[in-house]
Design a protein around this motif. Structure first.
Motif, PDB file in Angstrom:
ATOM      1  N   VAL A 248       0.863  -1.170   0.000  1.00 28.47           N
ATOM      2  CA  VAL A 248       0.000   0.000   0.000  1.00 28.47           C
ATOM      3  C   VAL A 248       0.904   1.225   0.000  1.00 28.47           C
ATOM      4  CG1 VAL A 248      -0.218   0.241   2.519  1.00 28.47           C
ATOM      5  CG2 VAL A 248      -2.087   1.001   1.026  1.00 28.47           C
ATOM      6  N   ASN A 249       0.449   2.272  -0.643  1.00 31.56           N
ATOM      7  CA  ASN A 249       1.229   3.513  -0.701  1.00 31.56           C
ATOM      8  C   ASN A 249       0.750   4.512   0.331  1.00 31.56           C
ATOM      9  OD1 ASN A 249       3.186   3.145  -2.730  1.00 31.56           O
ATOM     10  ND2 ASN A 249       1.636   3.424  -4.318  1.00 31.56           N
ATOM     11  N   ARG A 250       1.701   4.984   1.130  1.00 33.43           N
ATOM     12  CA  ARG A 250       1.483   6.179   1.922  1.00 33.43           C
ATOM     13  C   ARG A 250       2.163   7.328   1.181  1.00 33.43           C
ATOM     14  NH1 ARG A 250       1.659   4.780   8.439  1.00 33.43           N
ATOM     15  NH2 ARG A 250      -0.472   3.962   8.425  1.00 33.43           N
ATOM     16  N   PHE A 251       1.624   8.534   1.351  1.00 31.60           N
ATOM     17  CA  PHE A 251       2.153   9.690   0.641  1.00 31.60           C
ATOM     18  C   PHE A 251       2.568  10.770   1.628  1.00 31.60           C
ATOM     19  CE2 PHE A 251      -0.547   7.490  -2.349  1.00 31.60           C
ATOM     20  CZ  PHE A 251       0.228   7.482  -3.496  1.00 31.60           C
ATOM     21  N   LEU A 252       3.796  11.240   1.467  1.00 36.13           N
ATOM     22  CA  LEU A 252       4.335  12.304   2.297  1.00 36.13           C
ATOM     23  C   LEU A 252       4.202  13.626   1.545  1.00 36.13           C
ATOM     24  CD1 LEU A 252       6.014  13.534   4.622  1.00 36.13           C
ATOM     25  CD2 LEU A 252       8.063  12.707   3.434  1.00 36.13           C
ATOM     26  N   PHE A 253       3.394  14.529   2.092  1.00 40.06           N
ATOM     27  CA  PHE A 253       3.207  15.855   1.519  1.00 40.06           C
ATOM     28  C   PHE A 253       4.080  16.837   2.298  1.00 40.06           C
ATOM     29  CE2 PHE A 253      -0.442  13.513   0.219  1.00 40.06           C
ATOM     30  CZ  PHE A 253      -0.918  14.085  -0.947  1.00 40.06           C
ATOM     31  N   SER A 254       5.027  17.452   1.622  1.00 36.92           N
ATOM     32  CA  SER A 254       5.867  18.485   2.227  1.00 36.92           C
ATOM     33  C   SER A 254       5.402  19.840   1.702  1.00 36.92           C
ATOM     34  CB  SER A 254       7.341  18.277   1.854  1.00 36.92           C
ATOM     35  OG  SER A 254       7.760  16.965   2.203  1.00 36.92           O
ATOM     36  N   ALA A 255       5.326  20.827   2.595  1.00 41.30           N
ATOM     37  CA  ALA A 255       4.863  22.151   2.189  1.00 41.30           C
ATOM     38  C   ALA A 255       5.454  23.216   3.102  1.00 41.30           C
ATOM     39  CB  ALA A 255       3.336  22.222   2.226  1.00 41.30           C
ATOM     40  N   VAL A 256       5.374  24.449   2.653  1.00 35.24           N
ATOM     41  CA  VAL A 256       5.889  25.601   3.408  1.00 35.24           C
ATOM     42  C   VAL A 256       4.770  26.627   3.525  1.00 35.24           C
ATOM     43  CG1 VAL A 256       7.555  27.494   3.428  1.00 35.24           C
ATOM     44  CG2 VAL A 256       8.251  25.226   2.609  1.00 35.24           C
ATOM     45  N   LYS A 257       4.591  27.181   4.720  1.00 32.49           N
ATOM     46  CA  LYS A 257       3.599  28.241   4.900  1.00 32.49           C
ATOM     47  C   LYS A 257       4.116  29.537   4.268  1.00 32.49           C
ATOM     48  CE  LYS A 257       1.213  31.053   8.348  1.00 32.49           C
ATOM     49  NZ  LYS A 257       0.963  31.304   9.784  1.00 32.49           N
ATOM     50  N   LEU A 258       3.339  30.077   3.351  1.00 31.53           N
ATOM     51  CA  LEU A 258       3.757  31.298   2.642  1.00 31.53           C
ATOM     52  C   LEU A 258       3.534  32.546   3.485  1.00 31.53           C
ATOM     53  CD1 LEU A 258       2.223  30.418  -0.857  1.00 31.53           C
ATOM     54  CD2 LEU A 258       4.579  30.083  -0.052  1.00 31.53           C
TER      55      LEU A 258
END
Length: 258
Positions: A248-258
Motif C-alpha cells: 500500500v502507498n502512503r504519501f508524504l506531503f511536504s509544504a511551506v507556509k507562505l
C-alpha cells in the motif's frame, strides 16, 4: 475524532515499532530538516515515537509539542519522553489546537486527517500555528491502491470499502494539494512511501492492519465474522505457502507556509 482505548493503543504501539513505520519516520525527519533550537508540533502524536526522535534533533534549547485526542496514547508517549524536558504533551483536537498563532517552525501530522470530519479546518489550524516559512509534513494513505494476494478479491473490496465508510475522510491523498494551497501553503512536494510486506510476520505493518480492518468490517456489518475469518485464513495460507504479498502507498506531503 476516534478515541483509541488501551487495547487499541497497544496495537498502535506494536504497529509503529515495525521497520516499515520506522522508515516512514526517517522520511518525515528528512523532509522537515529540523534544526537545533526550533519549536515543532506533532499533531496526532500517538505513543510518541516521532516526538521522541524529533526532540533529540531540536535538543533542550528547542521545544517539541505533541497533541493527541486520546489520553491513553498520551500516557504511553509520556513514558517514552519522560527524560526529555523539551517535550510538552497536550490532549486536543487537530481542528482546535491548544497553541497560539505563529508558534512553531515546523509541524508533522501522520495518519490523522482521515479521522477529521472537517479536514479544511484542521489544515487551517496547521497554518495558523506555523510561522511564515514554517515547514509541514503530512502523511496519508490511499487504500484504494492496495495490492494483496487473496483468493477473495470481492471480499477484499467489501472489507476495505467498510473502512472507507468507517472514517470521515478516507483516501485523502488525491484531494490534499488544493486544500493545502487554499490554506496558504506553497512549495508542495509529494513522495510515495510504499509499505511492501512479503510475509505476515508480527514485525510487519500489514499483519495487524489486515486483522484490524477485518474487525472494522465485521463491526460495521459489512461482512460476517465467518467471512472475515475465511478472508484472514486465506491470507495465512498464502503466507504459509510463501505466497504472501501486501503493498500500500502512503504519501508524504511536504509544504511551506507562505
Amino acid at each position: 475524532m476516534i478515541n483509541y482505548d488501551k487495547s487499541a493503543t497497544q496495537a498502535i504501539e506494536r504497529s509503529y515499532n515495525t521497520p516499515d513505520i520506522a522508515r516512514q519516520r526517517l522520511e518525515t525527519l528528512k523532509s522537515l530538516a529540523l534544526n537545533v533550537g526550533e519549536h515543532v508540533i506533532d499533531i496526532g502524536c500517538g505513543t510518541g515515537f516521532l516526538v521522541n526522535e524529533m526532540a533529540a534533533v531540536v535538543g533542550e534549547s528547542g521545544h517539541l509539542a505533541g497533541v493527541d485526542f486520546s489520553q491513553d496514547m498520551l500516557d504511553v508517549a509520556a513514558q517514552r519522553c519522560d527524560t526529555l524536558p523539551q517535550v510538552t504533551l497536550r490532549q486536543g483536537s487537530a481542528e482546535s489546537l491548544p497553541f497560539d498563532d505563529v508558534s512553531f517552525d515546523a509541524a508533522s501530522c501522520t495518519q490523522v486527517l482521515l479521522y477529521v470530519p472537517e479536514v479544511e479546518s484542521a489544515i487551517a489550524e496547521l497554518a495558523r500555528v506555523l510561522k511564515p516559512g514554517g515547514r509541514l509534513a503530512l502523511i496519508e494513505t490511499d487504500w484504494r491502491g492496495l495490492v494483496l494476494n487473496s483468493a477473495h478479491s470481492s471480499l477484499t473490496d467489501r472489507i476495505f470499502n467498510a473502512f472507507d465508510e468507517y472514517v470521515p475522510n478516507a483516501n485523502l491523498p488525491a484531494r490534499l494539494i488544493p486544500m493545502l494551497k487554499a490554506a496558504g501553503f506553497g512549495a508542495i512536494k509529494v513522495d510515495a512511501i510504499p509499505i511492501i510486506n512479503t510475509s505476515n510476520s508480527p514485525a510487519n505493518f500489514s499483519a495487524g492492519s489486515l486483522a484490524w480492518t477485518a474487525d472494522v468490517a465485521v463491526k460495521s456489518n459489512k461482512v460476517t465474522q465467518d467471512e472475515a475469518n475465511q478472508w484472514l485464513a486465506d491470507i495465512d495460507s498464502k503466507a504459509a505457502a510463501g505466497e504472501y504479498f501486501f503493498c500500500v502507498n502512503r504519501f508524504l506531503f511536504s509544504a511551506v507556509k507562505l
